[in-house]
Motif scaffolding. Structure first.
Motif, PDB file in Angstrom:
ATOM      1  N   PRO A  79       0.782  -1.238   0.000  1.00 49.93           N
ATOM      2  CA  PRO A  79       0.000   0.000   0.000  1.00 49.93           C
ATOM      3  C   PRO A  79       0.811   1.284   0.000  1.00 49.93           C
ATOM      4  O   PRO A  79       0.283   2.338  -0.362  1.00 49.93           O
ATOM      5  CB  PRO A  79      -0.845  -0.123   1.278  1.00 49.93           C
ATOM      6  CG  PRO A  79      -0.129  -1.124   2.126  1.00 49.93           C
ATOM      7  CD  PRO A  79       0.508  -2.073   1.175  1.00 49.93           C
ATOM      8  N   ASP A  80       2.069   1.205   0.384  1.00 55.19           N
ATOM      9  CA  ASP A  80       2.886   2.417   0.435  1.00 55.19           C
ATOM     10  C   ASP A  80       3.787   2.573  -0.784  1.00 55.19           C
ATOM     11  O   ASP A  80       4.681   3.426  -0.792  1.00 55.19           O
ATOM     12  CB  ASP A  80       3.743   2.426   1.709  1.00 55.19           C
ATOM     13  CG  ASP A  80       2.887   2.447   2.966  1.00 55.19           C
ATOM     14  OD1 ASP A  80       1.829   3.102   2.933  1.00 55.19           O
ATOM     15  OD2 ASP A  80       3.272   1.805   3.962  1.00 55.19           O
ATOM     16  N   GLU A  81       3.572   1.749  -1.806  1.00 56.13           N
ATOM     17  CA  GLU A  81       4.435   1.780  -2.989  1.00 56.13           C
ATOM     18  C   GLU A  81       3.605   1.959  -4.258  1.00 56.13           C
ATOM     19  O   GLU A  81       2.454   1.540  -4.331  1.00 56.13           O
ATOM     20  CB  GLU A  81       5.221   0.470  -3.123  1.00 56.13           C
ATOM     21  CG  GLU A  81       6.275   0.240  -2.076  1.00 56.13           C
ATOM     22  CD  GLU A  81       7.047  -1.051  -2.335  1.00 56.13           C
ATOM     23  OE1 GLU A  81       7.947  -1.335  -1.545  1.00 56.13           O
ATOM     24  OE2 GLU A  81       6.733  -1.759  -3.311  1.00 56.13           O
ATOM     25  N   HIS A  82       4.258   2.532  -5.253  1.00 53.65           N
ATOM     26  CA  HIS A  82       3.678   2.574  -6.594  1.00 53.65           C
ATOM     27  C   HIS A  82       4.121   1.323  -7.352  1.00 53.65           C
ATOM     28  O   HIS A  82       5.305   0.972  -7.348  1.00 53.65           O
ATOM     29  CB  HIS A  82       4.157   3.837  -7.327  1.00 53.65           C
ATOM     30  CG  HIS A  82       3.717   3.898  -8.747  1.00 53.65           C
ATOM     31  ND1 HIS A  82       2.395   4.086  -9.124  1.00 53.65           N
ATOM     32  CD2 HIS A  82       4.425   3.784  -9.904  1.00 53.65           C
ATOM     33  CE1 HIS A  82       2.310   4.088 -10.431  1.00 53.65           C
ATOM     34  NE2 HIS A  82       3.515   3.903 -10.939  1.00 53.65           N
ATOM     35  N   LEU A  83       3.179   0.645  -7.967  1.00 51.91           N
ATOM     36  CA  LEU A  83       3.489  -0.575  -8.706  1.00 51.91           C
ATOM     37  C   LEU A  83       4.257  -0.235  -9.973  1.00 51.91           C
ATOM     38  O   LEU A  83       3.765   0.476 -10.846  1.00 51.91           O
ATOM     39  CB  LEU A  83       2.195  -1.320  -9.049  1.00 51.91           C
ATOM     40  CG  LEU A  83       2.333  -2.646  -9.808  1.00 51.91           C
ATOM     41  CD1 LEU A  83       3.128  -3.658  -8.998  1.00 51.91           C
ATOM     42  CD2 LEU A  83       0.949  -3.202 -10.145  1.00 51.91           C
ATOM     43  N   ARG A  84       5.486  -0.753 -10.094  1.00 51.70           N
ATOM     44  CA  ARG A  84       6.355  -0.436 -11.216  1.00 51.70           C
ATOM     45  C   ARG A  84       6.239  -1.497 -12.307  1.00 51.70           C
ATOM     46  O   ARG A  84       5.951  -2.669 -12.025  1.00 51.70           O
ATOM     47  CB  ARG A  84       7.823  -0.350 -10.766  1.00 51.70           C
ATOM     48  CG  ARG A  84       8.042   0.577  -9.590  1.00 51.70           C
ATOM     49  CD  ARG A  84       9.529   0.799  -9.337  1.00 51.70           C
ATOM     50  NE  ARG A  84      10.329  -0.386  -9.489  1.00 51.70           N
ATOM     51  CZ  ARG A  84      10.508  -1.312  -8.552  1.00 51.70           C
ATOM     52  NH1 ARG A  84       9.895  -1.188  -7.387  1.00 51.70           N
ATOM     53  NH2 ARG A  84      11.275  -2.370  -8.776  1.00 51.70           N
ATOM     54  N   PRO A  85       6.497  -1.108 -13.573  1.00 49.62           N
ATOM     55  CA  PRO A  85       6.471  -2.098 -14.656  1.00 49.62           C
ATOM     56  C   PRO A  85       7.396  -3.288 -14.415  1.00 49.62           C
ATOM     57  O   PRO A  85       7.056  -4.417 -14.775  1.00 49.62           O
ATOM     58  CB  PRO A  85       6.896  -1.280 -15.881  1.00 49.62           C
ATOM     59  CG  PRO A  85       6.490   0.116 -15.568  1.00 49.62           C
ATOM     60  CD  PRO A  85       6.686   0.272 -14.089  1.00 49.62           C
ATOM     61  N   ALA A  86       8.561  -3.055 -13.806  1.00 49.87           N
ATOM     62  CA  ALA A  86       9.475  -4.168 -13.528  1.00 49.87           C
ATOM     63  C   ALA A  86       8.835  -5.186 -12.600  1.00 49.87           C
ATOM     64  O   ALA A  86       9.037  -6.400 -12.745  1.00 49.87           O
ATOM     65  CB  ALA A  86      10.779  -3.638 -12.913  1.00 49.87           C
ATOM     66  N   GLN A  87       8.033  -4.713 -11.640  1.00 46.38           N
ATOM     67  CA  GLN A  87       7.335  -5.639 -10.752  1.00 46.38           C
ATOM     68  C   GLN A  87       6.255  -6.413 -11.504  1.00 46.38           C
ATOM     69  O   GLN A  87       6.061  -7.609 -11.263  1.00 46.38           O
ATOM     70  CB  GLN A  87       6.722  -4.868  -9.578  1.00 46.38           C
ATOM     71  CG  GLN A  87       7.742  -4.295  -8.620  1.00 46.38           C
ATOM     72  CD  GLN A  87       7.106  -3.385  -7.588  1.00 46.38           C
ATOM     73  OE1 GLN A  87       6.323  -2.498  -7.933  1.00 46.38           O
ATOM     74  NE2 GLN A  87       7.444  -3.586  -6.331  1.00 46.38           N
ATOM     75  N   VAL A  88       5.559  -5.736 -12.408  1.00 48.06           N
ATOM     76  CA  VAL A  88       4.516  -6.413 -13.186  1.00 48.06           C
ATOM     77  C   VAL A  88       5.129  -7.554 -13.991  1.00 48.06           C
ATOM     78  O   VAL A  88       4.554  -8.656 -14.082  1.00 48.06           O
ATOM     79  CB  VAL A  88       3.794  -5.413 -14.115  1.00 48.06           C
ATOM     80  CG1 VAL A  88       2.787  -6.137 -15.004  1.00 48.06           C
ATOM     81  CG2 VAL A  88       3.101  -4.333 -13.295  1.00 48.06           C
TER      82      VAL A  88
END
Length: 316
Positions: A226-235
């Protein structure tokens, strides 16, 4: 989160005995009100059962929950240690990282706390010579794997409890102390997590936000951080955690190229998911090193078929 009082109760009851609240207060030094409150929390989470004894007193006992079994294993193998004196919620969280040597700064960054907080949580283990320093890095000494297993069981339990309050069919695919990747298995649970502020759709289902729309078999994956922005690398990593077959790898390659994902970011992200070799193979493929394909663990696509797929989705 398993509290200090919760650890005290599990330690007092882990051998399977039944005890009254007053007996536990005498043994642990906790107040009766603290024991009542902690026991109610542990019972809600499935770690403690109760019955009624003489004069209708509450009799508490532990269940066969995986957290209890992990604690029993820890005590059976390392019974000479007074674990309630050493383990705090913070220490348990940091022990998750210590299955391999890691810097205090790496752990601090991952948990979004100070390096001093990491050292403070590790101090009880340092004083008992339970850490193996390797330069600036720390890991649990050989023989302390049961401590890491207990920490992992506690943290998995927290994530599972959190998600199943909203989505009872959810299974946890990957986690660390702050984050969790889950899959759900019913449409109702998908709707529940999509409506929840703390959960984000990820994996192949997230590719649509990059204008890459694939057919999904089954329900999508969701990400808790909840405290992070989901990054393309994570996707990319989330799409590969459970499946590194040729089709999944092809889709992940499309996203890497289409979103122009930073290579260093993806390589660094992959280390947390055990995907370092997979990502290395994928970049080797993109760089034209297909002659080594048969010796690699990752199932890479046929180059001609991948070029056709790129053309189909307009990826250049």
């Amino acid at each position: 989160m398993l509290t200090n009082a919760g650890i005290e109760l599990l330690d007092a009851l882990h051998r399977g005995r039944e005890a009254t609240v007053h007996e536990l207060a005498d043994e642990t030094g906790l107040s009766t009100s603290q024991i009542y409150r902690t026991a109610d929390e542990l019972r809600t989470e499935g770690l403690i059962d109760e019955s009624r004894g003489h004069h209708n007193q509450r009799l508490l006992r532990v269940t066969s929950h995986p957290v209890i079994e992990a604690y029993r294993s820890l005590v059976s193998k390392l019974g000479h240690v007074d674990w309630p004196d050493l383990l705090s919620p913070a220490t348990i969280r940091i022990c998750w990282f210590l299955d391999e040597p890691r810097r205090a700064t790496t752990i601090a960054d991952r948990l979004d706390i100070t390096r001093q907080a990491v050292h403070h949580a590790l101090d009880p283990l340092k004083y008992r010579a339970m850490l193996s320093p390797s330069g600036p890095e720390y890991a649990l000494v050989p023989g302390l794997q049961p401590l890491h297993d207990f920490a992992e069981a506690v943290i998995l339990h927290e994530h599972r409890t959190r998600v199943r309050r909203l989505a009872p069919s959810a299974t946890v695919e990957w986690f660390d102390p702050e984050r969790a990747l889950v899959h759900v298995h019913t449409k109702d649970d998908t709707a529940a997590l999509r409506a929840a502020d703390e959960w984000e759709m990820t994996g192949l289902a997230r590719f649509a936000s990059f204008d890459l729309q694939f057919f999904l078999a089954g329900e999508p994956a969701f990400w808790y951080a909840p405290d992070e922005h989901l990054r393309p690398a994570q996707v990319v990593c989330h799409s590969l955690v459970a499946d590194t077959g040729s089709r999944r790898v092809s889709y992940a390659l499309l996203l890497i190229e289409h979103a122009d994902i930073d290579e260093n970011d993806l390589r660094n992200t992959a280390t947390w998911y055990g995907l370092e070799s997979t990502v290395s193979d994928m970049y080797a493929f993109l760089n034209g090193e297909v002659e080594q394909r048969d010796s690699r663990e990752t199932v890479l696509p046929d180059p001609a078929e991948y070029e056709s797929l790129k053309s189909q989705y307009g990826v250049r």
